[in-house]
Design a protein around this motif. Structure first.
Motif, PDB file in Angstrom:
ATOM      1  N   LEU A  99       0.198  -4.669   9.735  1.00  0.00           N
ATOM      2  CA  LEU A  99      -0.837  -5.691   9.621  1.00  0.00           C
ATOM      3  C   LEU A  99      -1.195  -6.018   8.172  1.00  0.00           C
ATOM      4  O   LEU A  99      -1.798  -7.045   7.903  1.00  0.00           O
ATOM      5  N   ALA A 100      -0.831  -5.135   7.238  1.00  0.00           N
ATOM      6  CA  ALA A 100      -1.105  -5.439   5.833  1.00  0.00           C
ATOM      7  C   ALA A 100      -0.201  -6.596   5.399  1.00  0.00           C
ATOM      8  O   ALA A 100       0.886  -6.805   5.947  1.00  0.00           O
ATOM      9  N   ARG A 101      -0.660  -7.331   4.403  1.00  0.00           N
ATOM     10  CA  ARG A 101      -0.003  -8.609   4.114  1.00  0.00           C
ATOM     11  C   ARG A 101       1.340  -8.491   3.382  1.00  0.00           C
ATOM     12  O   ARG A 101       2.010  -9.505   3.181  1.00  0.00           O
TER      13      ARG A 101
ATOM     14  N   ARG B 279      -3.225  -9.702  13.907  1.00  0.00           N
ATOM     15  CA  ARG B 279      -4.345  -8.848  13.500  1.00  0.00           C
ATOM     16  C   ARG B 279      -5.358  -8.677  14.631  1.00  0.00           C
ATOM     17  O   ARG B 279      -6.209  -7.792  14.589  1.00  0.00           O
TER      18      ARG B 279
ATOM     19  N   PRO C 165      -3.827   1.529   5.467  1.00  0.00           N
ATOM     20  CA  PRO C 165      -4.847   1.882   6.467  1.00  0.00           C
ATOM     21  C   PRO C 165      -4.428   1.494   7.886  1.00  0.00           C
ATOM     22  O   PRO C 165      -5.008   1.974   8.852  1.00  0.00           O
ATOM     23  N   ASP C 166      -3.421   0.644   8.017  1.00  0.00           N
ATOM     24  CA  ASP C 166      -3.039   0.213   9.378  1.00  0.00           C
ATOM     25  C   ASP C 166      -2.057   1.186  10.041  1.00  0.00           C
ATOM     26  O   ASP C 166      -1.606   0.953  11.161  1.00  0.00           O
TER      27      ASP C 166
ATOM     28  N   PHE D 238       0.845  -1.208   0.000  1.00  0.00           N
ATOM     29  CA  PHE D 238       0.000   0.000   0.000  1.00  0.00           C
ATOM     30  C   PHE D 238       0.875   1.251   0.000  1.00  0.00           C
ATOM     31  O   PHE D 238       1.802   1.349   0.816  1.00  0.00           O
TER      32      PHE D 238
ATOM     33  N   MET E 233      -4.606  -0.246  -7.647  1.00  0.00           N
ATOM     34  CA  MET E 233      -4.794  -1.692  -7.458  1.00  0.00           C
ATOM     35  C   MET E 233      -5.973  -2.231  -8.267  1.00  0.00           C
ATOM     36  O   MET E 233      -6.074  -3.428  -8.490  1.00  0.00           O
ATOM     37  N   LYS E 234      -6.869  -1.330  -8.656  1.00  0.00           N
ATOM     38  CA  LYS E 234      -8.071  -1.768  -9.393  1.00  0.00           C
ATOM     39  C   LYS E 234      -7.920  -1.549 -10.903  1.00  0.00           C
ATOM     40  O   LYS E 234      -8.850  -1.774 -11.661  1.00  0.00           O
TER      41      LYS E 234
ATOM     42  N   GLU F 265      -1.214 -13.730  -3.803  1.00  0.00           N
ATOM     43  CA  GLU F 265      -1.572 -14.482  -2.590  1.00  0.00           C
ATOM     44  C   GLU F 265      -0.331 -14.591  -1.697  1.00  0.00           C
ATOM     45  O   GLU F 265       0.656 -15.268  -2.036  1.00  0.00           O
ATOM     46  N   SER F 266      -0.441 -13.974  -0.546  1.00  0.00           N
ATOM     47  CA  SER F 266       0.715 -13.922   0.346  1.00  0.00           C
ATOM     48  C   SER F 266       1.229 -15.313   0.724  1.00  0.00           C
ATOM     49  O   SER F 266       2.437 -15.520   0.832  1.00  0.00           O
TER      50      SER F 266
ATOM     51  N   GLN G 205      -5.640  -6.575  -5.157  1.00  0.00           N
ATOM     52  CA  GLN G 205      -5.093  -6.436  -3.798  1.00  0.00           C
ATOM     53  C   GLN G 205      -3.567  -6.461  -3.812  1.00  0.00           C
ATOM     54  O   GLN G 205      -2.946  -6.821  -4.811  1.00  0.00           O
ATOM     55  N   ILE G 206      -2.996  -6.113  -2.676  1.00  0.00           N
ATOM     56  CA  ILE G 206      -1.566  -6.336  -2.437  1.00  0.00           C
ATOM     57  C   ILE G 206      -1.483  -7.482  -1.448  1.00  0.00           C
ATOM     58  O   ILE G 206      -2.448  -7.725  -0.712  1.00  0.00           O
ATOM     59  N   PRO G 207      -0.384  -8.233  -1.364  1.00  0.00           N
ATOM     60  CA  PRO G 207       0.862  -8.037  -2.089  1.00  0.00           C
ATOM     61  C   PRO G 207       0.907  -8.850  -3.392  1.00  0.00           C
ATOM     62  O   PRO G 207       0.137  -9.787  -3.586  1.00  0.00           O
TER      63      PRO G 207
ATOM     64  N   PHE H 113      -5.011   2.664  -3.741  1.00  0.00           N
ATOM     65  CA  PHE H 113      -6.211   1.822  -3.881  1.00  0.00           C
ATOM     66  C   PHE H 113      -6.722   1.875  -5.318  1.00  0.00           C
ATOM     67  O   PHE H 113      -7.153   0.857  -5.866  1.00  0.00           O
TER      68      PHE H 113
END
Ligand code: GTB
Length: 215
Positions: free
Chosen positions: A17-19, A172, A11-12, A7, A44-45, A70-71, A57-59, A41
């Motif tokens: 906490l983001a993956r 989380r 947002p964290d 990101f 990402m779309k 997919e992390s 999404q990330i990552p 954001f």
């Protein structure tokens, strides 16, 4: 050198906490340097990112011909290509991979659900009841996880990719008050957070937040 996405503005607020954190941590554990492409954001779309991550999404992870999303898949890829994140014997490796899937498929889902209830059902009359149901499901999993850990230091013998995914998944819950009911799991998280690789990964993602909030 691999490039991962994270990101641009998490947002964290830099609490890790983001993956992307689990991917950064894995790369640090194996001593692999990496580039980071920060995405908004909106980006990402867009088709360019959707070509890498169909869910916007990330990552993501790119290295030469290899493009992953997919992390869990990314952490497994890193663990398989370096030493030190999976046991070297077949049985131990299989057991560690079972724990990786357990983190993603069994422990993490109700934890993620909790956030949905908390943030997206705030205007619903039944939010409190739903939250309490989800918390019960989380406690069932944490009871089982703590029992399985017992006196273990790490989930699958030595430190492994399973610990990266499990620690990050349960982190989380920080702030919910639930983790404090599980001293075994609090100690497990604290042990992980003491690892130099964890600290480097944490600092790197925190720096993104700091830079983003300073202008
Ligand atoms: N299953 C995928 C994986 O493991 O890679 C899930 C990836 C995912 O959920 N990515 C999130 C994302 O890109 C970021 S990590 N969301 C944007 C979107 O879906 O539009 C999840 C996350 C986000 C924020 C916090 N936080 O603020 O604390 C924590 C975790």
């Amino acid at each position: 050198m691999p490039t991962i996405t994270a990101f641009k503005s998490s947002p964290d607020k830099g609490v890790g906490l983001a993956r992307d954190m689990r991917v950064r941590w894995s790369l640090e554990e194996v001593g692999q340097s990496y580039d980071v492409r920060l995405v908004t954001f909106e980006e990402m779309k867009q088709p360019a990112h959707l070509g890498l991550q169909p869910f916007g999404q990330i990552p993501t992870y790119e290295d030469g011909d290899v493009a992953l999303f997919e992390s869990g898949a990314i952490v497994l890829h890193i663990a398989e290509r370096h030493t030190g994140m999976l046991p070297s014997d077949e049985a131990g490796r299989a057991r560690a991979i079972s724990w990786m899937f357990a983190a993603l498929n069994t422990v993490e889902p109700p934890i993620v659900e909790r956030d949905y209830v908390k943030y997206f059902e705030a205007d619903k009359s039944w939010q409190a009841e739903h939250l309490s149901m989800v918390d019960d499901r989380i406690r069932t999993r944490l009871d089982q996880l703590a029992a399985a850990m017992g006196e273990l230091i790490w989930l699958a013998g030595g430190f492994s990719a399973a610990d990266v995914l499990m620690v990050h998944a349960i982190r989380r819950l920080e702030g919910s008050g639930i983790l404090e009911e599980y001293p075994i799991l609090m100690d497990y998280i604290a042990r992980a957070a003491e690892r130099p690789a964890y600290k480097r990964a944490f600092d790197a993602q925190y720096e993104v937040f700091q830079k983003g909030s300073s202008h």
